[in-house]
Design an enzyme around this catalytic site. Sequence first.
Site, PDB file in Angstrom:
ATOM      1  N   GLU A   1       0.823  -1.218   0.000  1.00  0.00           N
ATOM      2  CA  GLU A   1       0.000   0.000   0.000  1.00  0.00           C
ATOM      3  C   GLU A   1       0.858   1.269   0.000  1.00  0.00           C
ATOM      4  O   GLU A   1       0.808   2.062   0.940  1.00  0.00           O
ATOM      5  CB  GLU A   1      -0.898   0.019   1.246  1.00  0.00           C
ATOM      6  N   PRO A   2       1.654   1.504  -1.040  1.00  0.00           N
ATOM      7  CA  PRO A   2       2.482   2.715  -1.053  1.00  0.00           C
ATOM      8  C   PRO A   2       1.669   3.960  -1.361  1.00  0.00           C
ATOM      9  O   PRO A   2       0.813   3.942  -2.245  1.00  0.00           O
ATOM     10  CB  PRO A   2       3.470   2.441  -2.198  1.00  0.00           C
ATOM     11  N   GLY A   3       1.918   5.020  -0.637  1.00  0.00           N
ATOM     12  CA  GLY A   3       1.241   6.291  -0.902  1.00  0.00           C
ATOM     13  C   GLY A   3       2.255   7.358  -1.258  1.00  0.00           C
ATOM     14  O   GLY A   3       2.543   7.627  -2.421  1.00  0.00           O
TER      15      GLY A   3
ATOM     16  N   TYR B   1       3.321  18.855  11.472  1.00  0.00           N
ATOM     17  CA  TYR B   1       4.353  17.867  11.849  1.00  0.00           C
ATOM     18  C   TYR B   1       5.742  18.481  11.950  1.00  0.00           C
ATOM     19  O   TYR B   1       6.735  17.747  11.973  1.00  0.00           O
ATOM     20  CB  TYR B   1       4.429  16.755  10.791  1.00  0.00           C
TER      21      TYR B   1
ATOM     22  N   CYS C   1      -3.137  34.439   9.944  1.00  0.00           N
ATOM     23  CA  CYS C   1      -2.846  35.117  11.204  1.00  0.00           C
ATOM     24  C   CYS C   1      -2.538  34.133  12.332  1.00  0.00           C
ATOM     25  O   CYS C   1      -3.259  34.053  13.325  1.00  0.00           O
ATOM     26  CB  CYS C   1      -4.006  36.034  11.573  1.00  0.00           C
TER      27      CYS C   1
HETATM   28  N1  LLP Z   1      -1.723   2.032   4.416  1.00  0.00           N
HETATM   29  C1  LLP Z   1      -2.297   2.488   5.540  1.00  0.00           C
HETATM   30  C2  LLP Z   1      -3.165   1.593   6.302  1.00  0.00           C
HETATM   31  C3  LLP Z   1      -2.060   3.797   5.979  1.00  0.00           C
HETATM   32  O1  LLP Z   1      -2.618   4.230   7.100  1.00  0.00           O
HETATM   33  C4  LLP Z   1      -1.213   4.639   5.217  1.00  0.00           C
HETATM   34  C5  LLP Z   1      -0.949   6.026   5.631  1.00  0.00           C
HETATM   35  C6  LLP Z   1      -0.637   4.121   4.033  1.00  0.00           C
HETATM   36  C7  LLP Z   1      -0.907   2.814   3.667  1.00  0.00           C
HETATM   37  C8  LLP Z   1       0.267   4.935   3.155  1.00  0.00           C
HETATM   38  O2  LLP Z   1       1.409   5.325   3.820  1.00  0.00           O
HETATM   39  P1  LLP Z   1       2.585   6.043   2.988  1.00  0.00           P
HETATM   40  O3  LLP Z   1       3.103   5.034   1.990  1.00  0.00           O
HETATM   41  O4  LLP Z   1       2.005   7.214   2.308  1.00  0.00           O
HETATM   42  O5  LLP Z   1       3.588   6.406   4.001  1.00  0.00           O
HETATM   43  N2  LLP Z   1      -0.516  13.067   6.666  1.00  0.00           N
HETATM   44  C9  LLP Z   1       0.744  12.454   7.028  1.00  0.00           C
HETATM   45  C10 LLP Z   1       0.835  10.997   6.598  1.00  0.00           C
HETATM   46  C11 LLP Z   1      -0.295  10.132   7.115  1.00  0.00           C
HETATM   47  C12 LLP Z   1      -0.206   8.697   6.686  1.00  0.00           C
HETATM   48  C13 LLP Z   1      -1.434   7.946   7.064  1.00  0.00           C
HETATM   49  N3  LLP Z   1      -1.477   6.567   6.669  1.00  0.00           N
HETATM   50  C14 LLP Z   1       1.887  13.300   6.463  1.00  0.00           C
HETATM   51  O6  LLP Z   1       1.632  14.325   5.848  1.00  0.00           O
HETATM   52  O7  LLP Z   1       3.077  12.937   6.671  1.00  0.00           O
END
Ligand code: LLP
Length: 426
Positions: free
Chosen positions: A278-280, A321, A347
């Site tokens: 599950e890469p984001g 963060y 502001c």
């Molecule tokens: N799978 C699950 C179950 C997750 O909760 C997440 C991210 C991902 C995959 C994807 O993770 P990634 O590959 O993107 O690291 N808003 C925060 C990041 C929150 C991530 C939440 N879950 C930021 O701006 O750093």
Amino acid sequence: MSGFHIQNNALYIDNVALSDIAAEYGTPSYVYSAQEITNQYDRLANAMKKALPADRQPLLCYACKANSNVAVLAHLRSLGSGLEIVSEGELHRGIKAGFDPQKIVSTGVGKQASEIAECLKAGIHQFNVESLPELEHIQEIASGMDKVATVVFRLNPNVTGGGHHKISTGRKRDKFGLNRRSIFKGFEMAKDMSHVNAIGLSIHIGSQVFTVEAFKQAFEKMPEIVQDLRAEGYTIDRLDIGGGFPIIYSDEDLLDLDAYAQWVNDIIVPLDTKIIMEPGRYLVGNAGVVLSKVLYVKDTQDQRFLVLDAAMNDLIRPTLYDAYHGISPVQNIDATKVLYDVVGPICETGDTFSVDRSLPIMNAGDLAVIQSAGAYGFCMASNYNTRPMPPEIFVKGDNVSVIRPRQTYNDIIDIEKIPDWIGQKG
Ligand code: LLP
């Protein structure tokens, strides 16, 4: 050349000067490179191809919370990606972007009734279950619809990973996943459920995880629990090993993707299951910038501020963060450097993108980009201070497409209503 690069002392995205995009579409704007997304997708897929046997390649399910614009989703779909969703809204986006529901996995600790029902109706690949009440809820809804829900249970491995405590998800005090005992209980309960088919496990330890060892520690929890579950007669056919791969925001060492892939091969592949990832952030993070204009250069005796027209409502990560994002002028990139605090117009002192950053000298009216804003950028934006959300612009080669227009004040204000019980006086 592709993606972001410098040409004649100016910043380009593919064949297009960012200054031309600003002239045409204004600022602040989000600008994404399709080629960069393709490059990252290929990097990840190729690392897995290199390390894992051909018949054991993972299904990459893009975690669309990172950037959920339907054009970005459609682009990833066209590369072969599946989708990880965390809400009914993301399901609708995935369907609109043309994903095969059998490539969609649903995760999250608070799945709602309508979300579960819509996922069942669409026929998604699986639910990653995070609690036993959720399992019962899924059974109840699936039985009402006469559908069978395929589920896997999310293991909380009690491992620390993640670039910030707010985005670490695999520690035992975190709200995510189930411990070993609850997972066994879940399988036992599912055995007696008429409309649930429990066939695997999932894991996700956090986001922006920099150490391969954290992934390894989490993976190493898998063989024993898989063997023990199988010994009890349960089917373990799928392992979803989550996301969390980092990108470079500053001068970090990038996670060794080959080492990661090797651990997947050494620890997960022998368990003889289908593999899901599950890469984001990794796929989209470095593919986007916030294109912005300097409104004022404010010199006090103590500090020199660059006041941008972008603000924390457009990109919340530095405020939320304390995240580092690179900042660069769009033109005259080789000018002499000076120290700036780079801030937005909102502001709050927290509306600060960087403090004491050494940057080429800039003047009012100059353009600047905030880098690595392709992930968790626009999708976390808000209308705070009644600031319209910026447009999203997608570039490939010479093609520049507005994939979401800038909000107008009417978009924001017209939907609000003044009840007729409020008096006229005043
Ligand atoms: N799978 C699950 C179950 C997750 O909760 C997440 C991210 C991902 C995959 C994807 O993770 P990634 O590959 O993107 O690291 N808003 C925060 C990041 C929150 C991530 C939440 N879950 C930021 O701006 O750093």
